[in-house]
Design a protein around this motif. Structure first.
Motif, PDB file in Angstrom:
ATOM      1  N   THR A   9       0.836  -1.202   0.000  1.00 48.29           N
ATOM      2  CA  THR A   9       0.000   0.000   0.000  1.00 48.29           C
ATOM      3  C   THR A   9       0.872   1.254   0.000  1.00 48.29           C
ATOM      4  OG1 THR A   9      -1.653  -1.166   1.324  1.00 48.29           O
ATOM      5  CG2 THR A   9      -1.797   1.238   1.310  1.00 48.29           C
ATOM      6  N   ARG A  10       0.475   2.238  -0.778  1.00 45.48           N
ATOM      7  CA  ARG A  10       1.054   3.574  -0.701  1.00 45.48           C
ATOM      8  C   ARG A  10       0.181   4.339   0.290  1.00 45.48           C
ATOM      9  NH1 ARG A  10       5.519   6.189  -1.190  1.00 45.48           N
ATOM     10  NH2 ARG A  10       5.966   4.481  -2.600  1.00 45.48           N
ATOM     11  N   VAL A  11       0.768   4.703   1.429  1.00 40.28           N
ATOM     12  CA  VAL A  11       0.059   5.454   2.465  1.00 40.28           C
ATOM     13  C   VAL A  11       0.510   6.902   2.371  1.00 40.28           C
ATOM     14  CG1 VAL A  11      -0.375   5.740   4.929  1.00 40.28           C
ATOM     15  CG2 VAL A  11       0.028   3.447   3.992  1.00 40.28           C
ATOM     16  N   THR A  12      -0.442   7.794   2.244  1.00 38.42           N
ATOM     17  CA  THR A  12      -0.147   9.223   2.220  1.00 38.42           C
ATOM     18  C   THR A  12      -0.815   9.850   3.428  1.00 38.42           C
ATOM     19  OG1 THR A  12      -0.057   9.222  -0.188  1.00 38.42           O
ATOM     20  CG2 THR A  12      -0.339  11.361   0.895  1.00 38.42           C
ATOM     21  N   GLU A  13       0.005  10.472   4.257  1.00 37.38           N
ATOM     22  CA  GLU A  13      -0.491  11.176   5.428  1.00 37.38           C
ATOM     23  C   GLU A  13      -0.311  12.668   5.159  1.00 37.38           C
ATOM     24  OE1 GLU A  13       0.284  11.669  10.243  1.00 37.38           O
ATOM     25  OE2 GLU A  13       1.556  10.300   9.098  1.00 37.38           O
ATOM     26  N   SER A  14      -1.305  13.453   5.535  1.00 41.61           N
ATOM     27  CA  SER A  14      -1.191  14.899   5.355  1.00 41.61           C
ATOM     28  C   SER A  14      -1.899  15.613   6.494  1.00 41.61           C
ATOM     29  CB  SER A  14      -1.797  15.329   4.018  1.00 41.61           C
ATOM     30  OG  SER A  14      -3.189  15.071   3.994  1.00 41.61           O
ATOM     31  N   TRP A  15      -1.527  16.854   6.662  1.00 40.25           N
ATOM     32  CA  TRP A  15      -2.279  17.746   7.532  1.00 40.25           C
ATOM     33  C   TRP A  15      -2.415  19.082   6.823  1.00 40.25           C
ATOM     34  CZ3 TRP A  15       0.457  22.059   8.648  1.00 40.25           C
ATOM     35  CH2 TRP A  15       1.845  21.960   8.756  1.00 40.25           C
ATOM     36  N   GLU A  16      -3.535  19.735   7.094  1.00 40.75           N
ATOM     37  CA  GLU A  16      -3.802  21.026   6.465  1.00 40.75           C
ATOM     38  C   GLU A  16      -4.532  21.920   7.452  1.00 40.75           C
ATOM     39  OE1 GLU A  16      -5.666  22.850   2.366  1.00 40.75           O
ATOM     40  OE2 GLU A  16      -5.954  20.735   2.813  1.00 40.75           O
ATOM     41  N   VAL A  17      -4.102  23.162   7.520  1.00 42.46           N
ATOM     42  CA  VAL A  17      -4.746  24.124   8.405  1.00 42.46           C
ATOM     43  C   VAL A  17      -6.013  24.630   7.730  1.00 42.46           C
ATOM     44  CG1 VAL A  17      -4.510  26.352   9.556  1.00 42.46           C
ATOM     45  CG2 VAL A  17      -2.578  24.757   9.487  1.00 42.46           C
ATOM     46  N   ALA A  18      -7.155  24.385   8.374  1.00 45.99           N
ATOM     47  CA  ALA A  18      -8.427  24.855   7.856  1.00 45.99           C
ATOM     48  C   ALA A  18      -8.809  26.203   8.472  1.00 45.99           C
ATOM     49  CB  ALA A  18      -9.525  23.826   8.127  1.00 45.99           C
ATOM     50  N   ARG A  19      -8.367  26.429   9.703  1.00 40.62           N
ATOM     51  CA  ARG A  19      -8.541  27.724  10.383  1.00 40.62           C
ATOM     52  C   ARG A  19      -7.239  27.999  11.108  1.00 40.62           C
ATOM     53  NH1 ARG A  19     -12.152  27.744  15.243  1.00 40.62           N
ATOM     54  NH2 ARG A  19     -10.221  28.127  16.348  1.00 40.62           N
ATOM     55  N   PRO A  20      -6.599  29.139  10.863  1.00 35.36           N
ATOM     56  CA  PRO A  20      -5.259  29.390  11.398  1.00 35.36           C
ATOM     57  C   PRO A  20      -5.194  29.527  12.917  1.00 35.36           C
ATOM     58  CG  PRO A  20      -6.037  31.283  10.112  1.00 35.36           C
ATOM     59  CD  PRO A  20      -7.090  30.237  10.034  1.00 35.36           C
ATOM     60  N   VAL A  21      -3.999  29.286  13.422  1.00 32.50           N
ATOM     61  CA  VAL A  21      -3.679  29.487  14.829  1.00 32.50           C
ATOM     62  C   VAL A  21      -3.701  30.988  15.109  1.00 32.50           C
ATOM     63  CG1 VAL A  21      -1.884  29.177  16.588  1.00 32.50           C
ATOM     64  CG2 VAL A  21      -2.237  27.409  14.836  1.00 32.50           C
ATOM     65  N   GLY A  22      -4.313  31.365  16.213  1.00 34.44           N
ATOM     66  CA  GLY A  22      -4.374  32.788  16.579  1.00 34.44           C
ATOM     67  C   GLY A  22      -3.140  33.243  17.334  1.00 34.44           C
TER      68      GLY A  22
END
Length: 168
Positions: free
Chosen positions: A108-121
């Motif tokens: 399996t090719r596993v792709t992990e990601s994270w994305e900011v949907a609302r920024p850190v204040g």
């Protein structure tokens, strides 16, 4: 002030997409491969389904005295294909974590990601810089992404080996 955006990395795992999905979707096993997660429990009868919530306790790897909790919500739960969740914290924005599983050769090719949907204040960045002592959180998170994928590969391959018909 720092900003976070998005990061993504992939790794080949010698295990079926369903085996790797089952490992990731069982969020209680996250501490086995995440460098920042110490404990995870399902809430509300839990389980890997859209809308399910879980509570995670995270810590700074270099300073085990400081930890914090968050309560992510499952956003996608497609066995063998995708698992995603979003965590929102006051002052720390919303980050969506996503795992995609694609057949690749015998694994399996596993792709992990994270994305900011609302920024850190601003308050969140102050806490990150002072309490977490992490002046470059973007780099820390990218390094943790890489490390978690390598650990995930190891755990998933061990699970696959122990469940194969030829295993002792």
């Amino acid at each position: 002030m720092q900003t976070l955006g998005r990061a993504e990395e992939s790794v080949h795992v010698e295990a079926s997409p369903r085996t790797v999905y089952d490992l990731v979707a069982d969020v209680t096993r996250t501490p086995e491969y995440s460098p920042e997660v110490d404990e995870v429990v399902w809430l509300d009868d839990g389980g890997p389904r859209v809308g399910a919530r879980f509570r995670a306790r995270n810590r700074v790897p270099e300073d085990s005295r400081f930890s914090w909790h968050n309560t992510p919500i499952v956003m996608a739960a497609e066995p063998g294909r995708e698992f995603a969740f979003a965590r929102t914290e006051a002052f720390f924005g919303t980050i969506v974590w996503r795992y995609r599983f694609e057949p690749e050769g015998t694994g399996t090719r596993v792709t992990e990601s994270w994305e900011v949907a609302r920024p850190v204040g601003r308050i969140g960045w102050f806490v990150i810089g002072t309490l977490l002592r992490d002046p470059d959180r973007m780099t820390t998170m990218r390094e943790a992404l890489h490390e978690s994928l390598q650990r995930l590969r190891h755990v998933a391959e061990a699970d696959a080996a122990s469940s194969s018909p030829s295993a002792p």
